[in-house]
Design a protein around this motif. Sequence first.
Motif, PDB file in Angstrom:
ATOM      1  N   ASP A  32       0.828  -1.216   0.000  1.00  0.00           N
ATOM      2  CA  ASP A  32       0.000   0.000   0.000  1.00  0.00           C
ATOM      3  C   ASP A  32       0.861   1.264   0.000  1.00  0.00           C
ATOM      4  N   ILE A  33       1.933   1.263   0.811  1.00  0.00           N
ATOM      5  CA  ILE A  33       2.805   2.441   0.880  1.00  0.00           C
ATOM      6  C   ILE A  33       3.552   2.632  -0.447  1.00  0.00           C
ATOM      7  N   GLU A  34       3.944   1.516  -1.059  1.00  0.00           N
ATOM      8  CA  GLU A  34       4.683   1.619  -2.330  1.00  0.00           C
ATOM      9  C   GLU A  34       3.838   2.227  -3.448  1.00  0.00           C
ATOM     10  N   LYS A  35       2.524   2.148  -3.295  1.00  0.00           N
ATOM     11  CA  LYS A  35       1.632   2.761  -4.299  1.00  0.00           C
ATOM     12  C   LYS A  35       1.821   4.280  -4.340  1.00  0.00           C
ATOM     13  N   ILE A  36       1.955   4.884  -3.158  1.00  0.00           N
ATOM     14  CA  ILE A  36       2.126   6.338  -3.149  1.00  0.00           C
ATOM     15  C   ILE A  36       3.540   6.723  -3.606  1.00  0.00           C
ATOM     16  N   VAL A  37       4.516   5.873  -3.316  1.00  0.00           N
ATOM     17  CA  VAL A  37       5.883   6.111  -3.783  1.00  0.00           C
ATOM     18  C   VAL A  37       5.907   6.106  -5.313  1.00  0.00           C
ATOM     19  N   LEU A  38       5.210   5.151  -5.903  1.00  0.00           N
ATOM     20  CA  LEU A  38       5.128   5.057  -7.366  1.00  0.00           C
ATOM     21  C   LEU A  38       4.421   6.284  -7.954  1.00  0.00           C
ATOM     22  N   TYR A  39       3.356   6.716  -7.285  1.00  0.00           N
ATOM     23  CA  TYR A  39       2.614   7.898  -7.733  1.00  0.00           C
ATOM     24  C   TYR A  39       3.521   9.136  -7.737  1.00  0.00           C
ATOM     25  N   GLN A  44       6.733  12.976 -10.795  1.00  0.00           N
ATOM     26  CA  GLN A  44       7.934  13.773 -10.501  1.00  0.00           C
ATOM     27  C   GLN A  44       7.718  14.745  -9.326  1.00  0.00           C
ATOM     28  N   ILE A  45       7.083  14.208  -8.300  1.00  0.00           N
ATOM     29  CA  ILE A  45       6.868  14.995  -7.077  1.00  0.00           C
ATOM     30  C   ILE A  45       7.945  14.594  -6.078  1.00  0.00           C
ATOM     31  N   ASN A  46       8.756  15.530  -5.690  1.00  0.00           N
ATOM     32  CA  ASN A  46       9.896  15.229  -4.819  1.00  0.00           C
ATOM     33  C   ASN A  46       9.543  15.474  -3.350  1.00  0.00           C
ATOM     34  N   GLU A  47       8.781  14.541  -2.777  1.00  0.00           N
ATOM     35  CA  GLU A  47       8.415  14.645  -1.358  1.00  0.00           C
ATOM     36  C   GLU A  47       8.754  13.341  -0.656  1.00  0.00           C
ATOM     37  N   ASN A  48       9.264  13.447   0.547  1.00  0.00           N
ATOM     38  CA  ASN A  48       9.596  12.254   1.326  1.00  0.00           C
ATOM     39  C   ASN A  48       8.566  12.064   2.442  1.00  0.00           C
ATOM     40  N   PRO A  49       8.666  10.989   3.229  1.00  0.00           N
ATOM     41  CA  PRO A  49       7.652  10.733   4.265  1.00  0.00           C
ATOM     42  C   PRO A  49       7.522  11.838   5.311  1.00  0.00           C
ATOM     43  N   ILE A  50       8.592  12.616   5.491  1.00  0.00           N
ATOM     44  CA  ILE A  50       8.546  13.691   6.489  1.00  0.00           C
ATOM     45  C   ILE A  50       7.907  14.950   5.903  1.00  0.00           C
TER      46      ILE A  50
END
Length: 299
Positions: A32-39, A44-50
């Motif tokens: 589930d988390i990897e889905k948002i990473v792929l999105y 090309q959105i450069n945002e991390n979990p923080i």
Amino acid sequence: MANWATYIKNFQSFLKIERGLSQNTIDNYTFDIEKIVLYLSDNQINENPISISEETIQQFIYEISKTINPRSQARIISGLRSFFNYMIFEDYRNDNPMELVEIPKIGRKLPDTLSTDEIDKIIGAIELNTDQGERNRAMLETLYGCGLRVSELISLRISDLFFEEGFIKVKGKGDKQRFVPIGNLTQKYIDIYKTSVRSHLDIQKGHEDTLFLNRRGKQLTRAMVFTIIKDLAVKINLKKTISPHTFRHSFATHLLENGADLRSIQLMLGHESITTTEIYVHLDRRHLTEVMNAFHPRK
């Protein structure tokens, strides 16, 4: 996205060590988390979990809602919420960007329940003139008689059988163990299978203690148990959609209908929360009325 990978790995360790979840459950969270990473990567959105914002999350949920059903959407939202709660727990974030994301309303889908007559017909349709037939009868009697999950059934070991005491030891979700009562009839069919079939198999190394084996002497797969049940349903022309889980659901429902209390059913099923058991056995109003009339002092 290496930053995400590090946090995901730490989250996996947290789920395993702190929460004692099974590998299968951890894999689902990760997926589930990897889905948002792929999105994020695709757009090309450069945002991390923080740094990821509520707006980005909302946009992600909006996009996936176009391609997946509400039930899957709800699961992803729940998984992400748990991940960001972990981020707060570890002091990586002060807020959960999932806080205002609403889970879509989904109808509570309950599996079909089999009547005792239907269970008798399914088991009665097993051809007992084959080795697999004796094994399948013992398996289905155990599924229904003990209310097991299919994963618990296929991993059941001979050393888990305590017939003299009338119990079996079951390893459930997150490797949590519980003792479940086992009736004389189920014991009898397991003994027949062990004596007349299993003792003649060429058992493969590592499977010496596994109770239910395939013809090659190895542990059965979940898929094999599904296939056995589907084939029997077709054979008796059953119009319900059933799976191994249907037997567990029927076990709980029949116990409740015959007067068992929810706490006992909860312990036998291995549910952490009684709320799960309440949903599971779909308490109907008629049964509650019967309980009130039978047991309340002011009836």
